[in-house]
Design a protein around this motif. Structure first.
Motif, mmCIF file in Angstrom:
data_model
loop_
_atom_site.group_PDB
_atom_site.id
_atom_site.type_symbol
_atom_site.label_atom_id
_atom_site.label_comp_id
_atom_site.label_asym_id
_atom_site.label_seq_id
_atom_site.Cartn_x
_atom_site.Cartn_y
_atom_site.Cartn_z
ATOM 1 N N GLY A 1 0.864 -1.102 -0.027
ATOM 2 C CA GLY A 1 -0.032 0.004 -0.080
ATOM 3 C C GLY A 1 0.926 1.183 0.033
ATOM 4 O O GLY A 1 1.585 1.416 0.829
ATOM 5 N N ALA A 2 0.393 2.144 -0.959
ATOM 6 C CA ALA A 2 1.266 3.328 -0.998
ATOM 7 C C ALA A 2 0.355 4.505 -0.910
ATOM 8 O O ALA A 2 0.448 5.512 -1.533
ATOM 9 N N SER B 1 -6.464 8.055 1.158
ATOM 10 C CA SER B 1 -5.791 9.282 1.133
ATOM 11 C C SER B 1 -5.725 10.267 -0.188
ATOM 12 O O SER B 1 -5.389 11.258 -0.251
ATOM 13 N N HIS C 1 0.856 -3.270 -8.792
ATOM 14 C CA HIS C 1 1.541 -4.648 -8.234
ATOM 15 C C HIS C 1 0.253 -4.934 -7.016
ATOM 16 O O HIS C 1 0.170 -4.170 -6.126
ATOM 17 N N LEU D 1 -14.638 6.844 1.215
ATOM 18 C CA LEU D 1 -14.518 5.555 1.926
ATOM 19 C C LEU D 1 -13.259 5.372 2.998
ATOM 20 O O LEU D 1 -12.237 5.632 2.448
ATOM 21 N N PHE D 2 -13.414 5.374 4.026
ATOM 22 C CA PHE D 2 -12.099 5.162 4.954
ATOM 23 C C PHE D 2 -12.427 4.171 6.153
ATOM 24 O O PHE D 2 -13.649 3.659 6.470
ATOM 25 N N VAL E 1 -5.710 4.192 10.101
ATOM 26 C CA VAL E 1 -4.703 5.511 10.450
ATOM 27 C C VAL E 1 -5.178 6.805 9.607
ATOM 28 O O VAL E 1 -5.413 6.675 8.583
ATOM 29 N N THR F 1 -4.009 12.511 9.929
ATOM 30 C CA THR F 1 -3.657 13.103 11.067
ATOM 31 C C THR F 1 -2.510 12.580 11.766
ATOM 32 O O THR F 1 -1.554 13.093 12.434
HETATM 33 P P1 FAD Z 1 -4.828 4.248 1.664
HETATM 34 O O1 FAD Z 1 -4.669 5.683 1.424
HETATM 35 O O2 FAD Z 1 -6.381 4.006 1.494
HETATM 36 O O3 FAD Z 1 -3.829 3.492 1.165
HETATM 37 C C1 FAD Z 1 -4.015 2.173 1.264
HETATM 38 C C2 FAD Z 1 -3.463 1.746 -0.075
HETATM 39 O O4 FAD Z 1 -3.334 0.405 -0.168
HETATM 40 C C3 FAD Z 1 -4.330 1.990 -1.347
HETATM 41 O O5 FAD Z 1 -3.432 2.788 -2.189
HETATM 42 C C4 FAD Z 1 -4.551 0.613 -1.938
HETATM 43 O O6 FAD Z 1 -4.583 0.700 -3.237
HETATM 44 C C5 FAD Z 1 -3.387 -0.064 -1.668
HETATM 45 N N1 FAD Z 1 -3.815 -1.683 -1.324
HETATM 46 C C6 FAD Z 1 -4.938 -2.027 -0.906
HETATM 47 N N2 FAD Z 1 -4.951 -3.469 -1.242
HETATM 48 C C7 FAD Z 1 -3.821 -3.673 -2.119
HETATM 49 C C8 FAD Z 1 -3.279 -4.918 -2.574
HETATM 50 N N3 FAD Z 1 -3.775 -6.152 -2.360
HETATM 51 N N4 FAD Z 1 -1.987 -4.832 -3.186
HETATM 52 C C9 FAD Z 1 -1.567 -3.596 -3.207
HETATM 53 N N5 FAD Z 1 -2.024 -2.470 -2.986
HETATM 54 C C10 FAD Z 1 -3.305 -2.464 -2.190
HETATM 55 N N6 FAD Z 1 -8.118 11.910 7.678
HETATM 56 C C11 FAD Z 1 -7.690 13.029 8.407
HETATM 57 O O7 FAD Z 1 -6.825 12.805 9.193
HETATM 58 N N7 FAD Z 1 -8.112 14.208 8.251
HETATM 59 C C12 FAD Z 1 -9.334 14.686 7.386
HETATM 60 O O8 FAD Z 1 -9.744 15.606 7.010
HETATM 61 C C13 FAD Z 1 -9.723 13.406 6.698
HETATM 62 N N8 FAD Z 1 -10.747 13.567 6.039
HETATM 63 C C14 FAD Z 1 -11.368 12.397 5.098
HETATM 64 C C15 FAD Z 1 -12.345 12.625 4.268
HETATM 65 C C16 FAD Z 1 -12.820 11.492 3.294
HETATM 66 C C17 FAD Z 1 -13.834 11.976 2.385
HETATM 67 C C18 FAD Z 1 -12.210 10.415 3.640
HETATM 68 C C19 FAD Z 1 -12.381 9.259 2.604
HETATM 69 C C20 FAD Z 1 -11.074 10.203 4.442
HETATM 70 C C21 FAD Z 1 -10.611 11.135 5.204
HETATM 71 N N9 FAD Z 1 -9.504 10.747 6.236
HETATM 72 C C22 FAD Z 1 -9.281 12.196 6.804
HETATM 73 C C23 FAD Z 1 -9.229 9.838 6.468
HETATM 74 C C24 FAD Z 1 -7.891 9.431 5.631
HETATM 75 O O9 FAD Z 1 -8.038 9.631 4.376
HETATM 76 C C25 FAD Z 1 -7.666 7.906 5.906
HETATM 77 O O10 FAD Z 1 -7.539 7.556 7.108
HETATM 78 C C26 FAD Z 1 -6.043 7.733 5.499
HETATM 79 O O11 FAD Z 1 -5.926 8.350 3.978
HETATM 80 C C27 FAD Z 1 -5.499 6.328 5.327
HETATM 81 O O12 FAD Z 1 -4.306 6.361 4.780
HETATM 82 P P2 FAD Z 1 -3.838 4.638 4.235
HETATM 83 O O13 FAD Z 1 -2.422 4.787 3.681
HETATM 84 O O14 FAD Z 1 -3.943 4.089 5.436
HETATM 85 O O15 FAD Z 1 -4.717 4.066 3.307
#
Ligand code: FAD
Length: 813
Positions: A8-9, A43, A169, A327-328, A353, A356
């Motif tokens: 996940g990036a 993200s 990938h 979605l999150f 996560v 923030t």
């Molecule tokens: P992601 O950004 O979802 O990254 C996970 C990655 O894993 C994705 O790129 C996905 O493609 C990859 N992946 C999944 N499965 C596989 C696989 N099998 N193989 C390879 N790659 C894979 N947070 C705040 O702090 N402040 C805010 O104001 C805020 N507002 C928000 C508003 C909205 C509308 C939304 C949707 C979210 C908001 N959030 C906010 C929450 C925040 O966006 C998320 O909690 C955060 O982006 C999660 O980051 P992440 O890197 O864990 O997940």
């Protein structure tokens, strides 16, 4: 150097690659199923508001590091974070009070903030109508992150140090060998790995399923909309800076706002929870736009729009022009999921996560991976904090929906879960219900806090009134129960506390190396001891009863202790650890008449001589086989009586019946907590954590440096060379009305100097008690301090501890 594969990036995967490579681990491959860096994950949609202050110290620390790290970060000369400040306004009395409480937390955790009146709110954010506002909480260091820029900027740092990021990938499987991860398979081939960190956000359960790991999170939609251009913002902001006013939160209406050049972005949490199954998330190559983006359901936004216009009248001239249901992840307790798979070495998770906390989490994870332990206490975020029953699909779903509903609610520290309940009940549950037990929930267990049938105890008239906040989830009955337990005898249900059994020929040696106290005693001895981390911080406190040469029963704090012990078991198979909580139960029978009640029920000798303090033995109580331990967390004569679950009801009835002539009562957690604080007994997780060493936490008596090696000993040796700079300190409060709840800041000479850990009314000593971390030089009894409580200063004084029965005459009688 280990080969690391990050899945996940999103912002978490990128931040982790950066933090790991900055510490010298550079053999890092980040596998991403989507394109880089607008991957289609959460993200890619977050508007990026970063508010730091919450009641949990850890979460505030994680956010503060994110702010610190992103503040000066740029990508191709463009900002990644703008420190515009964060304003949270109150439109109700309850919220205004709560913002005072929140400002207290900020002070406790060292974040500088202020409370401002309506006019000041309007000065900070001129679009809001000051007539609607009672006041605001302002944190000048909060701000706006640009998630994709911050992700890419961190990824580039990592790439410069040798990491590689591979787009398109998709991970399809995890190869394991001999209990360890070996490789990650993708639709583009296999990648060897010694360590795999799943940073896939809401896809977590899918990757988890590949390694038989339940990831307790639920993807949920959250509405975010942008208005049409607003005349009042015409020419105010430019494309580069996007906004100039502080972030704005209107939690009474479940709303937040930011500017997007000449438009306003509005986020809403007021709508119905919209969970989706993890299998319903579309793949990037199938999703029409992005997997984390679902079609905006306008009808769910109507009320939010009305509330938004009400606060920001300029919106009346605009309309919603675009919106998403983004979605999150949501979890049962709202916190992230961090840590290692309990049964698969090298498989780690950093999921659920927020933006923030992204950099803070990445730093803590990097430390954990490289140094063996994170630099801050993460027990509230530990992947292994949940009990098995808390991992059922129904539990995870219902509790995560509750987390969504409560995102912006004013939450009381004792606020219980609503559903699914009742879930875990002790064998005494029916009797407790008959006695009118008021139950709260802990780790899925129903725990009586007091019993309504005790409302006729005359002692109730002695219990002073308390402030409204501390009166919630409380009854003066609890006070009467505590007084009766000190005068006569009470039955406390201790079933919910975690119990482990450690057996095997090497059991003693194993526990000796894992804990601080001397356990090499004869069978029948019980010892209070500590689990430390490598750095000497307190991971947990345990009571260890040696029941036979090679069999120990342990009273522990949580599932994290079980996993910690399991992860250190010798590979030879000579030690077994088993969770016996559910198959057993426990009644704490405590009070001056406990022996009068118990002795006639058994042929065994329960005199002080025959069964001294911190001793255990087997006995029959009536027809019930028990293990009796002469311990008391409430500081009274008595025993913890353990039996198997099938005999629990019989044990309760036997004691209850025999106890009638001694005036026995059932007493709840609320009385228990008060009594333990009167005795100065620490509660791990509240009073002390991995951030504290045993000496400053006041549990140095449980450390035997002369017993040979134990985990954390070397670090303690070093720590012992320097005097404590801080001390867990007992305070008493003169004002009977002011019962504080924990996490409040403590002031001395007008300056914040520490914070409260746990607090209660001391019914026997007739004063309110608060334990607090203070600088060591202030820990002298008699030192006057003040506790800030909902914005008011409450006078308190450092007291010598324990406050009750310092000579232990009652407990040893
Ligand atoms: P992601 O950004 O979802 O990254 C996970 C990655 O894993 C994705 O790129 C996905 O493609 C990859 N992946 C999944 N499965 C596989 C696989 N099998 N193989 C390879 N790659 C894979 N947070 C705040 O702090 N402040 C805010 O104001 C805020 N507002 C928000 C508003 C909205 C509308 C939304 C949707 C979210 C908001 N959030 C906010 C929450 C925040 O966006 C998320 O909690 C955060 O982006 C999660 O980051 P992440 O890197 O864990 O997940």
């Amino acid at each position: 150097q280990p080969r690391v594969v990050i899945i996940g990036a999103g912002i978490v995967g990128c931040a982790l690659a950066d933090e790991l490579s900055a510490r010298g681990w550079t053999d890092i491959t980040v596998l991403e199923q989507g394109p880089l860096f607008a991957t289609g994950g959460s993200s890619s949609h977050a508007p990026g508001l970063v508010y730091q202050t919450v009641g949990c110290k850890t979460m505030t620390q994680l956010a503060s590091y994110t702010v610190e790290k992103y503040t000066d970060m740029t990508l191709d000369g463009k900002w990644c974070f703008q420190q515009l400040g964060g304003l949270e306004i109150a439109t109700s009395r309850e919220r205004w009070d709560d913002l005072h409480r929140k400002q207290g937390w900020a002070t406790s955790w060292g974040v500088e903030t202020s409370l401002v009146g309506p006019e000041e709110c309007a000065k900070l954010h001129p679009l809001l109508d000051p007539d609607k506002v009672l006041g605001g909480f302002y944190n000048p260091s909060d701000g706006l992150a640009k998630p994709l820029r911050a992700a890419e900027a961190q990824a580039r740092e990592a790439i410069d140090r040798g990491a590689r990021f591979l787009a398109h990938h998709k991970v399809t499987g995890i190869e394991r060998h001999a209990g360890k991860v070996r490789a990650v398979t993708t639709d583009q081939g296999e990648f060897r790995a010694d360590i795999v960190v799943s940073c896939v956000g809401m896809w977590g359960p899918r990757i988890g399923a590949m390694v038989d790991l339940t990831i307790p999170l639920v993807p949920m939609a959250h509405q975010y909309a942008k208005t049409s251009p607003l005349p009042v913002l015409d020419g105010v902001n430019d494309e580069l800076h996007e906004m100039s006013k502080p972030l704005l939160r209107h939690q009474d209406a479940d709303l937040y706002f930011r500017e997007h050049v000449d438009r306003i972005g509005i986020g809403a949490y007021g709508h119905r929870p919209m969970p989706i199954g993890v299998d319903e998330i579309l793949d990037p190559d199938v999703a029409p736009t992005m997997p984390s983006e679902m079609a905006f359901t306008e009808e769910d936004f109507d009320q939010s729009w009305e509330d938004a216009v009400d606060l920001l009248p300029c919106l009346a001239e605009a309309k919603v022009e675009e919106g998403i249901n983004g979605l999150f992840s949501f979890t049962p307790d709202g916190n992230p999921l961090l840590g290692e798979h309990p049964d698969l070495d090298g498989f780690w998770v950093a999921e659920a996560v927020w933006i923030t906390h992204s950099a803070g989490v990445a730093k803590a994870m990097a430390e954990w991976l490289i140094e063996g332990q994170p630099g801050i206490d993460l027990h509230n975020c530990d992947l292994n904090r949940f009990e098995q029953v808390q991992l059922s699909p129904g539990y995870v779903h219902q509790r995560s929906c509750q987390s969504f509903n409560e995102v912006y609610d004013v939450l009381h520290p004792l606020q219980p879960a609503e559903k699914p309940r009742p879930l875990r009940t002790s064998p005494f549950y029916d009797r407790q219900t008959e006695l009118g037990a008021y139950f709260l929930e802990a780790s899925g267990w129903e725990r009586p806090h007091w019993y309504e049938t005790n409302a006729n105890l005359p002692e109730i008239d002695l219990i002073p009134e308390r402030n409204e906040w501390a009166s919630r989830f409380w009854s003066p009955i609890a006070g009467a129960e505590a007084l009766v337990a000190r005068e006569r005898v009470a039955m406390f249900d201790m079933t919910a506390l975690k119990r482990l059994e450690v057996t095997g020929p090497e059991a003693l040696n194993f526990l000796q190396t894992m804990t601080t106290n001397q356990l090499n005693r004869k069978p029948g001895a019980v010892v209070y001891t500590l689990l430390l981390g490598e750095d000497g911080g307190v991971r947990s406190d345990l009571t260890v009863a040696r029941l036979a040469e090679d069999r120990f029963q342990i009273g522990a704090n949580s599932n994290i202790d079980l996993e910690w012990l399991r992860s250190h078991l010798p590979p030879t198979g000579t030690v077994q650890v088993r969770d016996i909580t559910a198959g057993t139960c426990c009644i704490g029978l405590w009070g001056p008449r406990a022996r009068d009640l118990l002795q006639p029920l058994t042929k065994e000798d329960f005199s002080h001589k025959a069964l001294g303090f911190f001793k255990a033995k087997h006995a029959y109580i009536g027809d019930v086989p028990v293990t009796a331990m002469r311990l008391s967390y409430v500081g009274e004569l008595g025993w913890e009586l353990y039996t198997t679950a099938d005999m629990g009801l019989k044990l309760w009835d036997t004691l209850w019946e025999a106890g009638q002539r001694h005036g026995v009562i059932a007493a709840g957690r609320s009385a228990f907590n008060s009594m333990r604080l009167e005795k100065g007994y620490r509660s791990w997780g509240a009073d002390m954590t991995t951030e504290h060493d045993p000496f400053e936490a006041g549990v140095g008596f449980a450390v035997r440096m002369d017993k040979g090696y134990f985990l954390g000993r070397d670090a303690l040796e070093e720590r012992m060379e320097t005097p404590n700079t801080r001390q867990l300190t007992c305070l008493t409060i003169a004002d009977d009305y002011q019962v504080v709840m924990g996490s409040e800041p403590v002031y001395a000479h007008g300056k914040p100097v520490g914070y409260v850990t746990s607090a209660a009314r001391g019914y026997t000593i007739g004063r309110n008690i608060a334990y607090a971390w203070l600088p060591a030089e202030l820990a002298e009894p008699g030192t006057p301090v003040e506790i800030e409580y909902f914005g008011e200063r409450v006078a308190a004084v450092v007291a010598a501890e324990p406050l009750f029965d310092p000579d232990m005459t009652r407990i040893r009688s």
